[in-house]
Design a protein around this motif. Structure first.
Motif, short mmCIF file in Angstrom:
data_model
loop_
_atom_site.label_atom_id
_atom_site.label_comp_id
_atom_site.label_asym_id
_atom_site.label_seq_id
_atom_site.Cartn_x
_atom_site.Cartn_y
_atom_site.Cartn_z
N TYR A 92 0.93 -0.94 0.22
CA TYR A 92 0.19 -0.24 -0.33
C TYR A 92 0.74 1.71 0.00
CZ TYR A 92 -4.58 -1.31 -0.31
OH TYR A 92 -6.48 -1.25 -0.26
N THR A 93 1.64 0.88 0.42
CA THR A 93 2.65 2.21 0.47
C THR A 93 3.57 3.26 -0.46
OG1 THR A 93 2.77 2.23 2.85
CG2 THR A 93 4.93 3.50 1.73
N VAL A 138 -1.50 4.70 0.22
CA VAL A 138 -1.15 5.89 0.98
C VAL A 138 -1.30 7.06 1.52
CG1 VAL A 138 -0.39 5.69 3.90
CG2 VAL A 138 -0.36 3.61 2.68
N ARG A 139 -0.35 7.21 0.32
CA ARG A 139 -0.75 8.87 -0.11
C ARG A 139 -1.94 9.43 -0.84
NH1 ARG A 139 0.37 11.22 -4.29
NH2 ARG A 139 0.80 9.00 -5.14
N VAL A 172 -3.09 10.60 2.99
CA VAL A 172 -2.47 11.60 3.81
C VAL A 172 -2.98 12.90 2.18
CG1 VAL A 172 -0.50 12.27 3.24
CG2 VAL A 172 -0.33 9.70 3.91
N ASN A 189 2.27 13.09 6.98
CA ASN A 189 3.22 12.15 6.81
C ASN A 189 3.40 11.43 8.65
OD1 ASN A 189 4.24 12.75 4.47
ND2 ASN A 189 5.85 14.21 4.91
N TRP A 190 2.34 11.44 9.62
CA TRP A 190 2.57 11.06 10.65
C TRP A 190 2.34 9.86 9.86
CZ3 TRP A 190 5.39 11.26 14.28
CH2 TRP A 190 5.86 12.26 15.02
N THR A 191 0.82 9.72 9.06
CA THR A 191 0.66 8.12 8.85
C THR A 191 1.86 7.08 8.86
OG1 THR A 191 -1.35 9.38 7.85
CG2 THR A 191 -1.70 7.10 7.10
N TYR A 192 2.36 7.80 7.64
CA TYR A 192 4.03 6.87 7.35
C TYR A 192 4.58 6.37 8.45
CZ TYR A 192 3.42 8.20 2.95
OH TYR A 192 2.81 8.95 1.33
N ILE A 203 2.76 3.21 9.51
CA ILE A 203 2.59 2.30 8.69
C ILE A 203 4.13 1.83 8.91
CG2 ILE A 203 2.73 1.69 5.97
CD1 ILE A 203 0.19 1.84 7.08
N GLY A 204 4.76 2.33 9.51
CA GLY A 204 5.80 1.96 9.40
C GLY A 204 6.11 1.03 10.85
#
Length: 475
Positions: free
Chosen positions: A58-59, A64-65, A69, A89-92, A95-96
């Motif tokens: 998804y990333t 995701v973006r 985002v 970008n806190w969504t990433y 995800i991480g």
């Protein structure tokens, strides 16, 4: 009047209580009977790998973006609007964290921590945006929390190597049954959901063969009525019969082969992500445990039995009963609402209504200044992703939330916000989904039926003054 003596009361009590204890004991004995741990260990490894691919894919693909985002508006789920939305970008970061946790699940490293982090992290990610709802996202959330409570680190894991005292070769039967039940529920209720008038007359398969990706893949050779009804009724019978055939030893391998063919065909015909492969993985749980043990090359000698304490039984049995009661009620709750569930969406989610319809629509909003009696059209597209636009146009709950967002943007108590959403379900005529005469910005969603959703097949027309209204600039 006859009065029972104390002795008679004691006799009656003695004759009833053993039966009650016996019934509970028989159920508990079956649930806590030791079974081979190998199948649920294979599940842990494959589930962890698939979750790495899911969140990573998804990333990398930019989903995701685009879907989490960038959108200015996020549609929340009923009852879950309190869940905070990760900004930018806190969504990433989230995800991480989920990716690292999925690696820990696969390796069985600090398993309880990783499983808990993934369960809560992925569910948070899922709850942030209603427009991205998919049945397999819901299934992943259920499986993640199930994996969190199961002893999946007790073999073939770094935890078991680090702490040999936790090693086990058997687990209580309920741990395997719980995982198998998730797939059985999806299959069975997916079949029940297909028992509707449109599916039984070949829709939306007929539409897909004419205009969808299915037609593009299969070509004109299969664009005929025989294929329509073969696929419609074949899918219905598969969903209803695959689990009984998996349970019966004599038909198990045929059912497994059919399930693999079915899900790989879906992966080829439709863009439905990881769901076909997740379903195949879950179907493998019905195989003989010896197959899983050979796959992992685990030793069968020295089998031990764990978790036989009565205290655990008294806790596990009622919790399982409540959990399965929830899963039995949710798929049928749409019967509590009037109208066609595929039109109103009331009770549609969490009911395993998978690939049952094609629903397209276009929507715009109208803002009215009640003091000046002026109206303007508002185009929602600048605020939304493409996926949000498609989903919002055919979902009353999202139309309601968008109306509230527009009212907040205009920042005036004197305005009303109306939605004009023209929707086409399967091969039926297009119709308005919600009442354009109702100010949605002052309506609230409840557990009851929404009076502003128009009935399926209505002939309500768009008010002329809405069609003639000029478009307002983005605010």
């Amino acid at each position: 009047m006859v009065v029972a003596s104390p002795a008679t009361d004691r006799d009656l009590s003695a004759s009833i209580e053993p039966r009650e204890r016996s019934l509970f004991s028989r159920a508990a004995d079956r649930l806590f009977a030791p079974v081979d741990i190998a199948p649920i260990i294979v599940f842990r490894i494959l589930f962890g790998v698939m979750m790495m691919l899911e969140v990573g894919g998804y990333t990398v693909a930019g989903l995701v973006r685009r879907n989490w985002v960038e959108p200015e508006v996020h549609f929340t789920y009923f009852g879950w609007s309190w869940v905070p939305t990760m900004l930018g970008n806190w969504t990433y970061v989230l995800i991480g964290v989920c990716m690292v946790a999925a690696i820990g699940i696969t390796l069985g490293a600090y398993y309880r921590i990783c499983a808990g982090v993934f369960a809560f992290g992925f569910t948070w990610f899922y709850l942030m945006e209603q427009a991205n709802y998919m049945n397999h996202f819901y299934l992943i959330c259920l499986l993640a929390f199930t994996a969190f409570v199961l002893p999946l680190e007790r073999a073939f894991s770094l935890d078991a190597r680090r702490k040999p005292e936790i090693r086990a070769r058997t687990v209580p039967a309920w741990t395997l049954l719980l995982l198998q039940a998730h797939m059985a529920i999806g299959y069975f209720f997916g079949g029940i959901a297909k028992m509707n008038s449109d599916w039984l007359r070949g829709e939306p398969i007929r539409t897909w063969l004419h205009t969808g990706s299915m037609g593009e893949q299969l070509g004109p050779t299969f664009d005929n009525e025989f294929t329509v009804y073969a696929l419609s009724y074949g899918g219905l019978l598969f969903d209803l019969l695959v689990v009984p055939f998996l349970i019966w030893r004599r038909t198990r391998m045929f059912a497994l082969g059919g399930a693999i063919f079915f899900h790989l065909s879906n992966a080829w015909l439709f863009n439905i992500g990881i769901f076909p492969f997740l379903s195949i993985m879950m179907t493998l749980l019905f195989l003989n445990p010896g197959w899983h043990r050979k796959l992992l090359r685990l030793d069968r000698r020295g089998l031990v039995t764990r978790h036989q304490q009565w205290g655990a039984r008294h806790l596990v049995v009622p919790l399982l009963a409540m959990y399965f009661a929830y899963h039995l009620f949710m798929p049928f709750r749409h019967w509590l609402y009037p109208g066609n569930v595929h039109w109103t969406e009331e009770g549609h989610r969490y009911a395993w209504h998978m690939m049952l319809r094609t629903k397209r629509g276009e929507a715009f909003f109208v803002v009215e200044d009640r003091n000046k009696r002026q109206v303007w059209k508002v185009d929602p597209k600048p605020y939304l992703s493409l996926r949000q636009q498609r989903k919002m146009s055919v979902h009353p709950e999202m139309l309601l939330q968008m109306a509230h967002f527009i009212r907040e943007r205009w920042g005036s108590e004197n305005i009303a916000v109306y939605a004009v959403a023209t929707v086409k379900l399967n091969d039926h005529k297009p119709a308005l989904l919600v009442d354009p005469r109702v100010d949605l910005s002052r309506e609230e969603l409840t557990m009851g039926p929404s009076r502003w959703i128009l009935p399926f097949g209505n002939a309500v027309e768009i008010p002329t003054r809405f069609l003639l209204a000029p478009y307002a600039p983005k605010r």
